[in-house]
Design a protein around this motif. Structure first.
Motif, PDB file in Angstrom:
ATOM      1  N   LYS A   1     -69.997  25.418  11.718  1.00 15.23           N
ATOM      2  CA  LYS A   1     -70.818  26.824  12.699  1.00 15.23           C
ATOM      3  C   LYS A   1     -71.319  25.972  13.082  1.00 15.23           C
ATOM      4  N   ASP A   2     -72.907  25.636  11.964  1.00 10.68           N
ATOM      5  CA  ASP A   2     -73.452  24.976  12.339  1.00 10.68           C
ATOM      6  C   ASP A   2     -73.666  23.637  13.336  1.00 10.68           C
ATOM      7  N   LYS A   3     -72.294  23.124  12.963  1.00 11.00           N
ATOM      8  CA  LYS A   3     -72.616  22.061  13.879  1.00 11.00           C
ATOM      9  C   LYS A   3     -72.743  22.246  15.436  1.00 11.00           C
ATOM     10  N   TYR A   4     -71.315  23.472  15.706  1.00 10.67           N
ATOM     11  CA  TYR A   4     -71.018  24.174  16.889  1.00 10.67           C
ATOM     12  C   TYR A   4     -71.924  24.626  17.757  1.00 10.67           C
ATOM     13  N   ALA A   5     -73.025  25.414  16.785  1.00 13.08           N
ATOM     14  CA  ALA A   5     -74.349  26.067  17.502  1.00 13.08           C
ATOM     15  C   ALA A   5     -75.068  25.044  18.362  1.00 13.08           C
ATOM     16  N   ALA A   6     -75.550  24.295  17.458  1.00 13.03           N
ATOM     17  CA  ALA A   6     -76.451  23.261  17.289  1.00 13.03           C
ATOM     18  C   ALA A   6     -75.968  22.406  18.691  1.00 13.03           C
ATOM     19  N   MET A   7     -75.000  22.203  18.872  1.00 13.88           N
ATOM     20  CA  MET A   7     -74.338  21.560  20.111  1.00 13.88           C
ATOM     21  C   MET A   7     -74.117  22.141  21.149  1.00 13.88           C
ATOM     22  N   ALA A   8     -73.787  23.619  21.377  1.00 16.09           N
ATOM     23  CA  ALA A   8     -73.576  24.201  22.405  1.00 16.09           C
ATOM     24  C   ALA A   8     -75.650  24.178  22.506  1.00 16.09           C
ATOM     25  N   HIS A   9     -76.256  24.500  21.710  1.00 18.11           N
ATOM     26  CA  HIS A   9     -77.179  24.326  22.236  1.00 18.11           C
ATOM     27  C   HIS A   9     -78.353  22.885  22.899  1.00 18.11           C
ATOM     28  N   PHE A  10     -77.299  22.181  22.632  1.00 21.08           N
ATOM     29  CA  PHE A  10     -77.608  21.102  22.662  1.00 21.08           C
ATOM     30  C   PHE A  10     -77.421  20.395  24.211  1.00 21.08           C
ATOM     31  N   PHE A  11     -76.238  21.172  24.611  1.00 16.46           N
ATOM     32  CA  PHE A  11     -75.312  20.944  26.176  1.00 16.46           C
ATOM     33  C   PHE A  11     -76.290  21.972  27.226  1.00 16.46           C
ATOM     34  N   LYS A  12     -77.043  22.933  27.033  1.00 17.86           N
ATOM     35  CA  LYS A  12     -77.505  23.566  27.986  1.00 17.86           C
ATOM     36  C   LYS A  12     -78.745  22.807  28.140  1.00 17.86           C
ATOM     37  N   TYR A  13     -79.133  21.345  27.729  1.00 14.38           N
ATOM     38  CA  TYR A  13     -80.081  20.988  28.601  1.00 14.38           C
ATOM     39  C   TYR A  13     -79.347  19.117  28.741  1.00 14.38           C
ATOM     40  N   SER A  14     -79.666  19.326  29.757  1.00 11.49           N
ATOM     41  CA  SER A  14     -79.428  17.757  30.681  1.00 11.49           C
ATOM     42  C   SER A  14     -80.692  17.189  29.670  1.00 11.49           C
ATOM     43  N   GLN A  15     -80.757  15.502  29.520  1.00 11.07           N
ATOM     44  CA  GLN A  15     -81.726  14.644  29.134  1.00 11.07           C
ATOM     45  C   GLN A  15     -82.856  14.511  30.953  1.00 11.07           C
ATOM     46  N   PRO A  16     -83.846  15.334  30.609  1.00 11.89           N
ATOM     47  CA  PRO A  16     -84.342  15.458  31.893  1.00 11.89           C
ATOM     48  C   PRO A  16     -84.696  14.181  31.882  1.00 11.89           C
ATOM     49  N   PRO A  17     -85.685  13.510  33.008  1.00 11.43           N
ATOM     50  CA  PRO A  17     -86.170  11.819  33.487  1.00 11.43           C
ATOM     51  C   PRO A  17     -87.276  12.186  32.821  1.00 11.43           C
ATOM     52  N   THR A  18     -87.310  10.771  32.418  1.00 11.15           N
ATOM     53  CA  THR A  18     -88.998   9.866  32.313  1.00 11.15           C
ATOM     54  C   THR A  18     -89.750  10.533  33.196  1.00 11.15           C
ATOM     55  N   ASN A  19     -91.472  10.865  32.378  1.00  9.72           N
ATOM     56  CA  ASN A  19     -91.838  11.480  33.368  1.00  9.72           C
ATOM     57  C   ASN A  19     -92.442   9.960  34.351  1.00  9.72           C
ATOM     58  N   ASP A  20     -92.916   8.644  33.612  1.00  6.98           N
ATOM     59  CA  ASP A  20     -92.743   7.253  34.159  1.00  6.98           C
ATOM     60  C   ASP A  20     -91.897   7.721  35.405  1.00  6.98           C
ATOM     61  N   ILE A  21     -90.050   8.101  34.987  1.00  5.54           N
ATOM     62  CA  ILE A  21     -89.693   7.778  36.494  1.00  5.54           C
ATOM     63  C   ILE A  21     -89.409   8.303  37.230  1.00  5.54           C
ATOM     64  N   PHE A  22     -89.655   9.876  36.740  1.00  7.54           N
ATOM     65  CA  PHE A  22     -89.566  11.340  37.939  1.00  7.54           C
ATOM     66  C   PHE A  22     -90.996  10.536  38.843  1.00  7.54           C
ATOM     67  N   ASN A  23     -92.242  10.346  37.963  1.00  3.99           N
ATOM     68  CA  ASN A  23     -93.606   9.625  38.842  1.00  3.99           C
ATOM     69  C   ASN A  23     -93.226   9.020  40.195  1.00  3.99           C
ATOM     70  N   ARG A  24     -92.721   8.188  39.562  1.00  4.96           N
ATOM     71  CA  ARG A  24     -91.881   6.970  40.414  1.00  4.96           C
ATOM     72  C   ARG A  24     -91.766   7.365  41.491  1.00  4.96           C
ATOM     73  N   ALA A  25     -90.018   8.207  41.193  1.00  6.19           N
ATOM     74  CA  ALA A  25     -88.919   8.934  41.892  1.00  6.19           C
ATOM     75  C   ALA A  25     -89.697   9.486  43.267  1.00  6.19           C
ATOM     76  N   SER A  26     -90.787  10.443  42.549  1.00  3.67           N
ATOM     77  CA  SER A  26     -91.284  10.910  43.756  1.00  3.67           C
ATOM     78  C   SER A  26     -92.106  10.935  44.496  1.00  3.67           C
ATOM     79  N   ALA A  27     -93.157   9.821  44.469  1.00  3.84           N
ATOM     80  CA  ALA A  27     -93.693   9.134  44.623  1.00  3.84           C
ATOM     81  C   ALA A  27     -93.114   8.284  46.702  1.00  3.84           C
ATOM     82  N   TRP A  28     -92.041   7.836  46.321  1.00  9.60           N
ATOM     83  CA  TRP A  28     -91.323   7.614  47.643  1.00  9.60           C
ATOM     84  C   TRP A  28     -91.387   8.662  48.852  1.00  9.60           C
ATOM     85  N   PRO A  29     -92.003   8.324  50.039  1.00  6.45           N
ATOM     86  CA  PRO A  29     -92.052   9.006  51.097  1.00  6.45           C
ATOM     87  C   PRO A  29     -90.642   9.820  51.428  1.00  6.45           C
ATOM     88  N   GLY A  30     -89.655   8.943  50.821  1.00  3.98           N
ATOM     89  CA  GLY A  30     -87.999   9.377  50.971  1.00  3.98           C
ATOM     90  C   GLY A  30     -87.683   9.898  49.805  1.00  3.98           C
TER      91      GLY A  30
END
Length: 477
Positions: free
Chosen positions: A278-307
């Motif tokens: 029961k706890d495992k299922y609940a924990a992973m259902a919660h986990f599945f709600k979140y895509s692993q976000p980008p790291t701050n450095d990669i987001f900043n690198r990507a968003s800094a490109w003019p394109g």
């Protein structure tokens, strides 16, 4: 220190641990050839870590096979496009508690202690170099360019049908099989059906595929997905010369929470196996709600490109081919692209694995063992295999129990049953000993009759002292 000096230090550390002692497992004779005690499928970080773990347990009649060329196992130097690992650098993994085998030791041997202090995250290609070194310094038995096509159980021994340039024969025999097949090894990468059905393959690729980046120079690229890999790929194609990279996400904002960071500090990774279903299922259902976000450095690198462009609240409603371009329809209009990159992750289900086709019908799924509350019920979770705490496949019935005995799923499909173990770098140091113990325990119990017979009949003299009459007389005085 140099790498040469580190190599000597590793050998000294292993010598102090009496590494490499005589095997205790009884050999099995088979009329069709050599029987390995264990064959590990996959020579990436999980596979080589398990191989070392088995060798530490004095189980050396093992083999690792990998479909890729030597030095290109796993994603790190093939399709991965992040600049650095996302895992904090201080977390250890496949060293199994031996300091000289850590990435830190490998890094400092080349660049010094100060360079380690200054390092933020581990560079992706340096991690692959570490894995190459790890395999070499430990002299692990790996056969490359060998693909497993089918597992056929045959009464206590499994026949592995294989093919490939490096295959020594058409099959191998093994008592135990560990599927260390990585993130995709429990299912397949996911591309929405409407994309596969409506677009020719030359107009799109999943992030797991190799992409000829030179063909994307000066082009306009559309990327579906809001997780870390979407931004890794956006940054990569722009750095390789693409004119524009548009990232489309379904939600109105980016995912900002990474539950893995909390799990690394709270005991959730190492103690996950103690939770109820029961706890495992609940924990992973919660986990599945979140895509692993980008790291701050990669987001900043990507968003800094003019394109770079980010489209929020923009699920893809439809796609079509038009004048050699892919036209994507969203709630905010239609956009034409020269190429699409699909960052939609994967689906875990044993039925999707061709090598498991003879055993898959017997594999228990989560839906067979646990009925989740409707509020959190998730068909993606339900399709995962229901595994034992040692990563062993469990069966739907008694017949399947005999067929599946000796098979272990040390890949991403273990996520629900065993947590962030074989599915995340931060879990490997806790997970490898569990699967190794499971394999070793089975081998011991398989041989228990002979082991106990030898134990009860053991008569080797160890004490050779004599108590002579002269000694007795001297004692009486």
């Amino acid at each position: 220190m140099s790498l040469e000096a580190l190599n000597k230090r590793v050998q000294k550390d292993l010598s102090c641990l009496a590494f490499g002692g005589a095997d205790w497992v009884r050999p099995v004779v088979h009329q069709e050839g050599h029987v390995y005690d264990a064959i590990i499928i996959g020579g990436g970080q999980c596979g080589v870590g398990v191989a070392f773990g088995l060798l530490k347990e004095r189980i050396s009649n093992i083999l690792v096979i990998d479909e890729n060329p030597n030095g290109y196992e796993g994603p790190w130097d093939t399709y991965a496009r992040m600049l650095t690992l996302r895992t904090p650098k201080h977390l250890t993994s496949i060293d199994l508690g031996i300091p000289s085998l850590t990435f830190r030791a490998f890094w400092e041997a080349q660049y010094g202690e100060k360079a380690w202090d200054e390092l933020d995250k581990i560079p992706r290609r340096e991690w692959m170099n570490y894995l190459r070194w790890y395999r070499k310094v430990l002299r692990l038995p790996v056969l490359n360019e060998v693909t497993l096509t089918c597992i056929a159980p045959e009464g206590g021994v499994h026949r592995l049908q294989i093919e490939g340039k490096g295959a020594p024969a058409s099959f191998l025999l093994a008592r135990k099989i560990i599927l260390a097949t990585g993130i995709q090894g429990g299912g397949e990468w996911y591309v929405p059906d409407f994309i596969k059905e409506k677009l020719p393959s030359y107009l799109y690729a999943h992030t797991s595929q190799r992409i000829e980046m030179e063909k994307l120079r000066g082009k306009k690229i559309g990327i579906l997905g809001g997780g870390a890999s979407a931004f890794d790929n956006a940054n990569h194609v722009l750095a390789e010369g693409a004119a524009e990279a548009h990232v489309f996400i379904r939600g109105n904002d980016l995912k900002r929470i990474n539950p893995i960071r909390q799990m690394e500090l709270s005991g959730m990774i190492e103690r996950y196996h103690t939770l109820s279903d029961k706890d495992k299922y609940a924990a992973m259902a919660h986990f599945f709600k979140y895509s692993q976000p980008p790291t701050n450095d990669i987001f900043n690198r990507a968003s800094a490109w003019p394109g770079f462009r980010l489209h929020t609240g923009s699920p893809w409603l439809d796609v079509r081919e038009e004048r050699t371009q892919a036209v994507v329809t969203t709630p905010h209009g239609a956009f034409a692209f020269d190429f699409l990159i699909i960052a939609t992750g994967l689906v875990s289900n044993p039925s999707l694995r061709p090598e498991l086709r003879l055993v898959e019908p017997y594999i228990a799924r989560w839906q067979d063992r646990f009925s989740a509350p409707e509020k959190i019920k998730n068909p993606l979770i339900d399709a995962h295999p229901y595994l034992g705490p040692d990563f062993s496949f469990l069966s739907r019935n008694e017949k399947g129990r005999r067929i599946l005995y000796g098979l272990f799923a040390f890949n991403y499909s273990a996520l629900i049953s065993c947590g962030l173990s074989a599915s995340a770098l931060s879990g490997l140091r806790f997970a490898i000993p569990k699967v190794v113990q499971g394999v070793a325990d089975q081998l011991f119990l398989d041989d228990r009759e002979q082991i106990l017979k030898d134990y009860f009949s053991y008569r080797e003299i160890e004490f050779t002292g004599n108590w002579t009459e002269k000694a007795i007389a001297s004692a009486e005085l």
